[in-house]
Design an enzyme around this catalytic site. Structure first.
Site, PDB file in Angstrom:
ATOM      1  N   CYS A  57       0.872  -1.223   0.115  1.00 49.04           N
ATOM      2  CA  CYS A  57      -0.172  -0.062   0.103  1.00 49.04           C
ATOM      3  C   CYS A  57       1.003   1.175   0.127  1.00 49.04           C
ATOM      4  O   CYS A  57       0.331   2.161  -0.474  1.00 49.04           O
ATOM      5  CB  CYS A  57      -1.096  -0.103   1.151  1.00 49.04           C
ATOM      6  N   HIS A  81      -1.140   7.456   6.980  1.00 51.33           N
ATOM      7  CA  HIS A  81      -0.826   6.170   7.528  1.00 51.33           C
ATOM      8  C   HIS A  81      -1.665   6.040   8.628  1.00 51.33           C
ATOM      9  O   HIS A  81      -1.972   6.917   9.732  1.00 51.33           O
ATOM     10  CB  HIS A  81       0.618   6.462   8.176  1.00 51.33           C
ATOM     11  N   HIS A 117      -1.193   0.687   7.618  1.00 51.08           N
ATOM     12  CA  HIS A 117      -1.874   0.872   6.232  1.00 51.08           C
ATOM     13  C   HIS A 117      -1.655   2.175   5.595  1.00 51.08           C
ATOM     14  O   HIS A 117      -1.979   3.240   6.638  1.00 51.08           O
ATOM     15  CB  HIS A 117      -3.136   0.348   6.086  1.00 51.08           C
TER      16      HIS A 117
END
Length: 1044
Positions: free
Chosen positions: A179, A596, A604
């Site tokens: 990601c 974040h 993620h």
């Protein structure tokens, strides 16, 4: 000359590397002493882990951690990306050392070592150091950071689910903890100038030969894969594309094939570094006697002037920077962070004529890049725990940022304004301290507003005087109360006056009018004891005292208002200090925010990117690209709410529209879009990929056509059989409880009533009368307002049809089918009616009743029954606390029920009820799994993580996809429970498992991943299903209101 240039460049890289390590150590350990940091680097010979160990042991007096523990901190080192002196003209006016020979020898040695390493590998010292840190971090989590792509990120078999809708932006598939890659690449891709540079890049002609060094061997293939990826993001017909090839080159560069959650700023730094090298090779080949210009440097790099004093000696030098690091802790907004970053140490001596021994420096931007990137340092090293921790503090940032106050050309006016702001803040502090004395008055631990204190004194003085002690008027004959053995006071009645004071006895009505108290107005309950009051006070004393208290309270309120007004005016003055036009000439508009969510060790990433053409924010979350809003961005990016916060801000110069403007065709003047943007080689590449996807769609269509044809034949056969011989399974099925008997009894009852009421006794007349009676009975059921446990839809299909407004022809044929049941032939009357009903069914022509529509309605009812069984089974298991088995029933019942409700309000069951139990089941499983993890026992831990990975985590996207508040809060609760373990001491094997698990839990993608097959359902007769459903729903009446 070229050799000298190369040596100077290597020297600048070495200086940059040294500064990088110093910045890393400063942030990781919290040590600000430069001499101590340099000592640590000398002792450790430049090894970051040993330097951290040296400092933490020296300063914190804690046992030295394992090397791998400190390598975890590679994620939090963000200051390392300032390129001090890199590719810049450094103008040092004065050096602190007097002996130039030692310095020259050190530089020569450094140049020799760096040049030799660069000739052999083509990789700089900085890259080698970062690679070592990454290798150690990867080695530490080698066993834990594994993710099976086919299980977690499997594509939908239906290509239409993966088909791009119109010109919607293309997403990037997460190919295993990538990601971070998606967030950065999307932010850069949406810079159209950057996009054009990448798409139109052509490798130097000489690279057709073998690459000269390792760097060329790596960077040029990556550049080609990035071009391919960008071309697919421009012209693909897919909803999202696979970036695996580019990601693999990145991982190979770090000499590890393991999946790892990379740090966004670190990856961005290396990406731009590689692109800079690739464009530099091209620029050197294309130059014609001039100094080559690197478009990456011109786009992302700027310069600042460092002005300072070192041990009393002034200096100035120019330094180049790329991503500018900012500390978050202790600041409320971006400007405060910038102000702090621009000043280091004690700088008073900079502005004075006297040379003192103080040291410090200011930074002034001389040249800002078109794309200005800020790294927000949200990680700090916890020395007590020996691990990095995330800073969740709120930090605000504007959508439009004016950089004038930080420019070197405005140095003098900014210093004046800073001095004025400093003076105003000093005055503000004094005013706030004075106001606090008014608002928190007293000398003890408990303090109150002074105005309230004066009010309380007035209330006490104006109360009716009493002549007895508060203990003498208590009825001694009353029984003792409590454990003290003392009698309880009798209840006293209170007056209805707004003052809330105790009423006097009826004989003394001359009580003074109570004074209104606006701050603490309340009513005392009637059973409270006597209000405290003065023993004796004269009218004169009361008059004087009331006058003084009123006057003092008025003075206090006026003073408080004046102080608050002055404080507000100073705040406004400070806010408007830089609002004049002369300080609003360097506007930077927010282009992208990289977010974040999670903790320092796991999380993620996703990005919010502004679309100037649609004038809205877009959320790029791996394969999901959706419209968003500034409000959602603020919620997720400012921090202080949940575990999400901005980690990187990308601003663009608002006076350089070419950064985000589309390209125009030089001949037609039309805007180039889609495939027209691409050069010929990439057009062919995208065309081939689109053809592959088109073939996939064609194959899927052919497969579905075959299935549809087979299903149509099967339905036609089933309909013919049903018309000829059989009734629908829910109207007649071989159940042990004889389900058809229940329907048969209803039918016979209708025939008996029709025979009693009908004069004409012919079978056809009796049939028509019986059908009317049966329909009237079922219509009453359909219109009756009943509790949830009495759902008449389960007792008869006609009730379901009536409530959902089925066509009249469907109702008539269904009722005829009921009366055509062969089981009615127990006497001559029923047999004759059954024969008439069958004859009528045979006479119905295909154009009178559409059999496809008829079967569709009956299939809808079968779906309703099936969903009911899923729901009932799930609720039963939930009530028995069998949450593991209950989950799949509740999940599928919710999904199927949502599909039913999309076609009509009465097609399914209460969505909120199913949503509640689905949510509660996941929370219960999360609690069970967390308790197992906390036990620390290997078997329990494995079972708990198995529950999370196999049951809970795959269901989280189902809660996120509809963005309901309660579902979002439930997901947040589950994540917070597991994130809370990051700050706790635990064994290394548990830490590894937690590090492996958290990225999956914190993944914010709403993509529905691999899932369990729906559980098999038992067969229920109509009577069994109705009774069991009634019992389950009646039991819900004993649960909280929210669940009902």
């Amino acid at each position: 000359i070229q050799g000298l240039h190369c040596r100077l460049k290597q020297h600048s890289y070495r200086l940059e590397h040294q500064q990088t390590l110093l910045n890393q150590l400063r942030e990781v350990t919290g040590t600000t002493d430069v001499q101590l940091l340099q000592q640590a680097l000398q002792v450790s010979n430049g090894d970051l882990a040993e330097a951290v160990a040296f400092l933490t042991e020296k300063n914190a007096k804690v046992p030295q951690q394992d090397e791998t523990t400190y390598y975890q901190t590679s994620q939090v080192a963000s200051d390392k990306y300032i390129s001090v002196g890199s590719q810049a003209d450094t103008n040092v006016i004065d050096l602190t050392g007097d002996d130039k020979d030692d310095l020259q020898r050190a530089i020569a040695l450094s140049l020799e070592e760096s040049n030799r390493a660069f000739r052999e590998t083509g990789i700089t010292d900085e890259e080698q150091a970062i690679s070592r840190v990454l290798e150690a971090s990867i080695a530490e989590n080698k066993a834990s950071l594994k993710r099976t792509h086919t299980e977690v990120w499997s594509d939908s078999p239906n290509p239409y689910d993966r088909k791009r809708i119109d010109t919607c932006p293309v997403g990037l598939k997460n190919v295993g903890n990538t990601c971070w890659f998606s967030a950065v690449i999307q932010s850069l891709f949406n810079l159209l100038e950057f996009q054009r540079l990448v798409l139109n890049y052509s490798p130097p002609a000489r690279v057709h030969d073998l690459p000269r060094n390792q760097k060329e061997h790596r960077n040029l293939p990556f550049m080609q894969e990035l071009r391919n990826l960008f071309s697919l993001m421009v012209g693909s017909k897919r909803k999202y594309v696979d970036p695996s090839r580019a990601v693999e080159i990145l991982k190979d560069a770090f000499k590890s094939s393991e999946s790892q959650q990379q740090d966004v700023s670190e990856f961005t730094h290396k990406l731009l570094d590689w692109l800079e090298d690739a464009f530099q090779m091209k620029a050197e080949e294309d130059r014609e006697g001039e100094k080559p210009k690197n478009p990456m440097v011109e786009l992302f790099y700027g310069r600042f002037l460092a002005v300072g004093v070192l041990e009393g000696k002034k200096f100035e030098n120019t330094e180049m920077f790329g991503q500018y690091p900012l500390q978050v802790n202790g600041f409320k907004d971006l400007h405060e962070c910038l102000e702090a970053a621009m000043i280091e140490g004690e700088i008073e001596s900079l502005h004075s004529a006297e040379n003192s021994a103080r040291s410090g420096q200011e930074h002034w931007f001389t040249e800002l890049p078109p794309v200005l990137t800020f790294e927000l340092s949200r990680f700090e090293f916890n020395q007590a725990l020996g691990r990095p921790e995330k800073i969740h503090n709120k930090l605000e940032f504007p959508s439009m940022l004016y950089m004038d106050r930080y420019m070197d050309r405005n140095r003098d006016i900014t210093r004046i304004k800073r001095e004025e702001i400093r003076r105003l803040k000093e005055h503000l502090t004094l005013l706030q301290q004075r106001l606090e004395r008014y608002l928190s008055y007293g000398s003890g631990p408990k303090r109150f507003p002074l105005a309230d204190v004066l009010q309380y004194a007035m209330e006490f003085a104006s109360s009716k005087p009493v002549c007895t002690s508060p203990v003498e008027d208590i009825d001694s004959s009353a029984p003792p109360g409590g454990t003290t053995g003392q009698p309880l006071p009798p209840p006293r009645q209170t007056s209805g006056s707004p003052s809330g004071l105790s009423a006097a006895p009826a004989a003394a009505q001359q009580q003074r009018i109570p004074i209104h108290k606006p701050f603490t107005q309340s009513r005392l309950p009637p059973d409270l004891p006597m209000h405290p009051a003065p023993r004796h006070i004269t009218e004169e004393e009361l008059r004087v005292l009331e006058g003084c208290l009123h006057r003092w309270r008025s003075e206090v309120e006026n003073d408080t208002r004046d102080l608050q007004g002055s404080i507000n005016r100073i705040h406004r003055t400070i806010d408007l200090m830089y609002s004049d036009k002369s300080m609003m000439q360097v506007p930077y508009r927010l282009h992208a925010v990289l977010v974040h969510e999670g903790q320092a060790n796991a999380g993620h990433y996703w990005a919010y990117i502004y679309d100037p053409h649609q004038r809205c924010w877009m959320k790029y979350n791996d394969i999901s690209v959706t419209k968003s809003s500034w409000e959602e961005l603020v919620r997720d990016s400012f921090g202080g709410y949940r575990n999400a916060s901005a980690y990187c801000l990308m601003y663009i110069n608002d006076k350089k529209p070419f950064l985000i403007e589309e390209e125009f065709d030089k001949e037609t003047g039309q805007v180039l879009s889609g495939m027209d943007k691409l050069p010929p080689d990439l057009k062919q590449y995208v065309k081939e990929d689109n053809e592959l996807f088109g073939k996939e769609i064609e194959e899927w269509d052919a497969l579905q056509a075959r299935k549809a044809q087979q299903e149509k034949l099967a339905l036609a056969t089933a309909a013919a059989d049903a018309s000829a011989t059989q009734d629908p399974e829910y109207m007649e099925q071989p159940s042990p409880t004889n389900d058809s008997k229940h329907l048969q009894e209803d039918t016979e009852r209708a025939i008996s009533r029709a025979a009693a009421e009908q004069e004409e006794r012919s079978p056809e007349a009796l049939l028509n009368a019986a059908i009317k009676l049966e329909y009237a009975r079922l219509l009453r059921f359909a219109q009756e307002d009943t509790p949830p446990e009495n759902d008449y839809r389960l007792q008869h299909i006609i009730v379901y049809f009536i409530q959902n407004q089925a066509p009249k022809k469907i109702l008539e044929r269904t009722l005829l089918t009921q009366f055509a049941d062969r089981n009615l032939a127990f006497d001559e009357r029923c047999k004759s009616i059954m024969n008439v009903a069958r004859a009528k069914l045979d006479l119905i022509k295909p154009d009178e009743v559409n059999m496809d529509e008829y079967e569709m309605w009956h299939q809808a009812y079968r779906n309703f029954r099936e969903t009911t069984i899923f729901m009932m089974s799930g609720l039963e298991l939930f009530q028995k606390t069998n949450y593991i088995e209950a989950l799949m029933y509740l999940i599928y019942s919710y999904q199927y029920n949502k599909e039913l409700l999309s076609k009509g309000l009465y097609r399914g069951h209460d969505e909120e009820l199913l949503g509640y139990y689905r949510r509660e089941c996941l929370l219960k499983l999360n609690e069970q799994a967390a308790a197992m993890f906390e036990s620390g026992e290997e078997a329990e831990v494995s079972t708990g993580l198995g529950i999370m990975n196999e049951l809970v985590v795959p269901c989280i996207p189902l809660l996120l996809i509809h963005d309901t508040e309660r579902d979002l809060l439930a997901v947040e609760d589950m994540r917070n429970r597991w994130c809370s373990y990051l700050g706790q001491e635990m064994e290394s094997n548990l830490q590894e498992k937690l590090t492996d698990f958290l990225p999956k839990l914190l993944d914010c993608s709403t993509e529905i991943k691999s899932f369990h097959d729906p559980p098999k359902l038992p067969a229920y007769s109509t009577l069994e299903l109705s009774e069991r459903f009634s019992r389950v729903m009646a039991a819900l009446g004993r649960v909280p209101t929210e669940a009902r």
